[in-house]
Motif scaffolding. Structure first.
Motif, PDB file in Angstrom:
ATOM      1  N   SER A  82       0.842  -1.196   0.000  1.00 24.79           N
ATOM      2  CA  SER A  82       0.000   0.000   0.000  1.00 24.79           C
ATOM      3  C   SER A  82       0.871   1.237   0.000  1.00 24.79           C
ATOM      4  O   SER A  82       2.094   1.154   0.098  1.00 24.79           O
ATOM      5  CB  SER A  82      -0.932   0.005   1.222  1.00 24.79           C
ATOM      6  N   ASP A  83       0.251   2.409  -0.096  1.00 23.22           N
ATOM      7  CA  ASP A  83       1.013   3.651  -0.087  1.00 23.22           C
ATOM      8  C   ASP A  83       1.701   3.833   1.264  1.00 23.22           C
ATOM      9  O   ASP A  83       1.177   3.443   2.311  1.00 23.22           O
ATOM     10  CB  ASP A  83       0.096   4.847  -0.359  1.00 23.22           C
ATOM     11  N   PHE A  84       2.863   4.474   1.203  1.00 28.11           N
ATOM     12  CA  PHE A  84       3.663   4.635   2.416  1.00 28.11           C
ATOM     13  C   PHE A  84       2.915   5.293   3.574  1.00 28.11           C
ATOM     14  O   PHE A  84       3.000   4.792   4.706  1.00 28.11           O
ATOM     15  CB  PHE A  84       4.944   5.417   2.125  1.00 28.11           C
ATOM     16  N   PRO A  85       2.173   6.396   3.372  1.00 30.63           N
ATOM     17  CA  PRO A  85       1.504   7.002   4.526  1.00 30.63           C
ATOM     18  C   PRO A  85       0.560   6.035   5.220  1.00 30.63           C
ATOM     19  O   PRO A  85       0.464   6.024   6.444  1.00 30.63           O
ATOM     20  CB  PRO A  85       0.741   8.180   3.908  1.00 30.63           C
ATOM     21  N   VAL A  86      -0.126   5.220   4.430  1.00 30.40           N
ATOM     22  CA  VAL A  86      -1.091   4.279   4.985  1.00 30.40           C
ATOM     23  C   VAL A  86      -0.379   3.143   5.715  1.00 30.40           C
ATOM     24  O   VAL A  86      -0.750   2.759   6.824  1.00 30.40           O
ATOM     25  CB  VAL A  86      -1.993   3.725   3.870  1.00 30.40           C
ATOM     26  N   ALA A  87       0.660   2.589   5.073  1.00 25.17           N
ATOM     27  CA  ALA A  87       1.418   1.501   5.691  1.00 25.17           C
ATOM     28  C   ALA A  87       2.086   1.966   6.979  1.00 25.17           C
ATOM     29  O   ALA A  87       2.060   1.268   8.004  1.00 25.17           O
ATOM     30  CB  ALA A  87       2.459   0.970   4.708  1.00 25.17           C
ATOM     31  N   ALA A  88       2.689   3.152   6.946  1.00 17.71           N
ATOM     32  CA  ALA A  88       3.367   3.680   8.128  1.00 17.71           C
ATOM     33  C   ALA A  88       2.381   3.916   9.270  1.00 17.71           C
ATOM     34  O   ALA A  88       2.679   3.630  10.437  1.00 17.71           O
ATOM     35  CB  ALA A  88       4.093   4.971   7.777  1.00 17.71           C
ATOM     36  N   SER A 124       0.225   2.461  14.581  1.00 15.75           N
ATOM     37  CA  SER A 124      -1.022   2.497  15.349  1.00 15.75           C
ATOM     38  C   SER A 124      -1.253   1.269  16.224  1.00 15.75           C
ATOM     39  O   SER A 124      -2.245   1.191  16.937  1.00 15.75           O
ATOM     40  CB  SER A 124      -2.214   2.660  14.394  1.00 15.75           C
ATOM     41  N   GLY A 125      -0.373   0.280  16.143  1.00 17.43           N
ATOM     42  CA  GLY A 125      -0.559  -0.921  16.951  1.00 17.43           C
ATOM     43  C   GLY A 125       0.688  -1.774  16.939  1.00 17.43           C
ATOM     44  O   GLY A 125       1.770  -1.331  16.557  1.00 17.43           O
ATOM     45  N   SER A 126       0.534  -3.021  17.357  1.00 18.42           N
ATOM     46  CA  SER A 126       1.682  -3.921  17.457  1.00 18.42           C
ATOM     47  C   SER A 126       1.602  -5.084  16.483  1.00 18.42           C
ATOM     48  O   SER A 126       2.331  -6.066  16.616  1.00 18.42           O
ATOM     49  CB  SER A 126       1.775  -4.468  18.888  1.00 18.42           C
ATOM     50  N   ASP A 127       0.718  -4.984  15.494  1.00 15.07           N
ATOM     51  CA  ASP A 127       0.491  -6.105  14.578  1.00 15.07           C
ATOM     52  C   ASP A 127       1.411  -6.097  13.361  1.00 15.07           C
ATOM     53  O   ASP A 127       1.725  -7.163  12.821  1.00 15.07           O
ATOM     54  CB  ASP A 127      -0.962  -6.106  14.086  1.00 15.07           C
ATOM     55  N   PHE A 128       1.825  -4.903  12.906  1.00 13.70           N
ATOM     56  CA  PHE A 128       2.508  -4.800  11.621  1.00 13.70           C
ATOM     57  C   PHE A 128       3.801  -4.001  11.703  1.00 13.70           C
ATOM     58  O   PHE A 128       4.033  -3.253  12.656  1.00 13.70           O
ATOM     59  CB  PHE A 128       1.589  -4.118  10.588  1.00 13.70           C
ATOM     60  N   GLU A 129       4.615  -4.141  10.650  1.00 15.21           N
ATOM     61  CA  GLU A 129       5.779  -3.288  10.460  1.00 15.21           C
ATOM     62  C   GLU A 129       6.010  -3.082   8.967  1.00 15.21           C
ATOM     63  O   GLU A 129       5.592  -3.898   8.139  1.00 15.21           O
ATOM     64  CB  GLU A 129       7.021  -3.887  11.104  1.00 15.21           C
TER      65      GLU A 129
END
Length: 315
Positions: free
Chosen positions: A237-243, A248-253
């Motif tokens: 996805s686009d960087f702003p959305v992915a970042a 916003s949580g501990s699920d993703f990087e």
């Protein structure tokens, strides 16, 4: 929609029926979708006393006092629903531009890959939805370079690239799309990220490897749900959305480098040059007075700031 090398090492992506309408500054919704072809003739000047830029708008929009905006409000932090409102960077920038133009911007929520068609039929005056400015969109071409509809003009307002979002700890040890052959990957349908995956799966086949199992969803929220559940190894996805999802949580990087950095643009119909130029003037004005930088800082996307407002600056 298609869309998003980086011209900025930490830059930022892209993305029919409307299902909801929200006024950025709050107010009554405007009924009707009449044609808004350029009209420089006379008539009442409903906003002339409010802003020096109001006179640059088409007369029909000046009379209405409203610019109707199509968006896909499922793209934090760019545009998303919070309660009954559509909020995010795009609505904040539109609000600041509206003050310069002496009009309100009313956002209607729809599916990203149907926004251009809906605008061409008169449902919206413009699109502001993290949409990457590309030559294909300018010329109305599909992903195979064939004519698929009318083209649009863009007023560019941010720079973004596509990023790879994975589960925390990166269990599959992925940091590039070249490692995705034979794996399932999620993305939002019709975006630049989707096109990146299509190109890579063709390359996988050319190299004698298994194709990527692309799972394209209507919005990026659905793609992240799939990633969290372990059904795919990554979400592009686009960087702003992915970042934002990672912070916003501990699920993703976020892993790897941004891909195909390109400008986001406000899209208007080709016959709406007067509206296009007025939007450019308003954007230049909020860059000059600091409202633009303030909005980007609020949403943590300062690295995506443009230096100069351009029309059709995408490639």
């Amino acid at each position: 929609m298609t869309v998003r090398t980086a011209r900025r090492s930490a830059a930022f992506r892209s993305r029919a029926s409307a299902v909801g309408v929200v006024a950025v500054t709050g107010a009554l919704l405007l009924a009707g979708c009449g044609d808004q072809t350029d009209d420089s003739g006379g008539g009442s000047d409903s906003g002339g006393g409010k802003s020096s830029l109001n006179a640059e708008l088409p007369q029909k929009i000046r009379d209405a006092g409203v610019i109707k905006v199509g968006t896909d409000a499922a793209y934090k932090p760019m545009e998303y629903k919070e309660g009954g409102d559509i909020v995010g960077l795009d609505p904040d920038l539109a609000d600041a531009m509206g003050k310069e133009l002496g009009v309100r911007f009313e956002f209607s929520n729809g599916t990203f890959d149907g926004l251009i068609t809906s605008m061409q039929t008169g449902r919206f005056d413009m699109i502001m939805s993290s949409m990457t400015d590309t030559k294909d969109r300018q010329e109305g071409l599909d992903d195979k370079g064939k004519k698929a509809g009318k083209g649009v003009d863009f007023v560019d307002y941010l720079t973004a690239g596509s990023s790879i979002l994975v589960k925390k700890g990166n269990p599959e040890k992925i940091d590039s799309v070249g490692q995705m052959c034979g794996k399932k990957v999620a993305t939002q349908r019709g975006t630049t990220s989707h096109e990146i995956l299509k190109k890579q799966t063709a390359q996988c086949a050319k190299d004698g490897k298994k194709k990527i199992g692309i799972e394209a969803y209507d919005n990026d929220d659905e793609a992240r749900v799939r990633l969290k559940a372990g059904g795919v190894v990554a979400d592009i996805s686009d960087f702003p959305v992915a970042a934002h999802a990672a912070k916003s949580g501990s699920d993703f990087e976020v892993v790897g480098d941004q891909m195909e950095s390109a400008p986001y643009g406000i899209a208007v119909r080709k016959d709406q040059k007067k509206l296009r130029n007025a939007l450019k003037s308003a954007l230049e004005k909020i860059k000059e007075d600091g409202a633009y930088d303030k909005a980007l800082e609020k949403w943590g996307v300062q690295d995506g700031a443009i230096d100069t407002v351009k029309i059709n600056g995408g490639s």
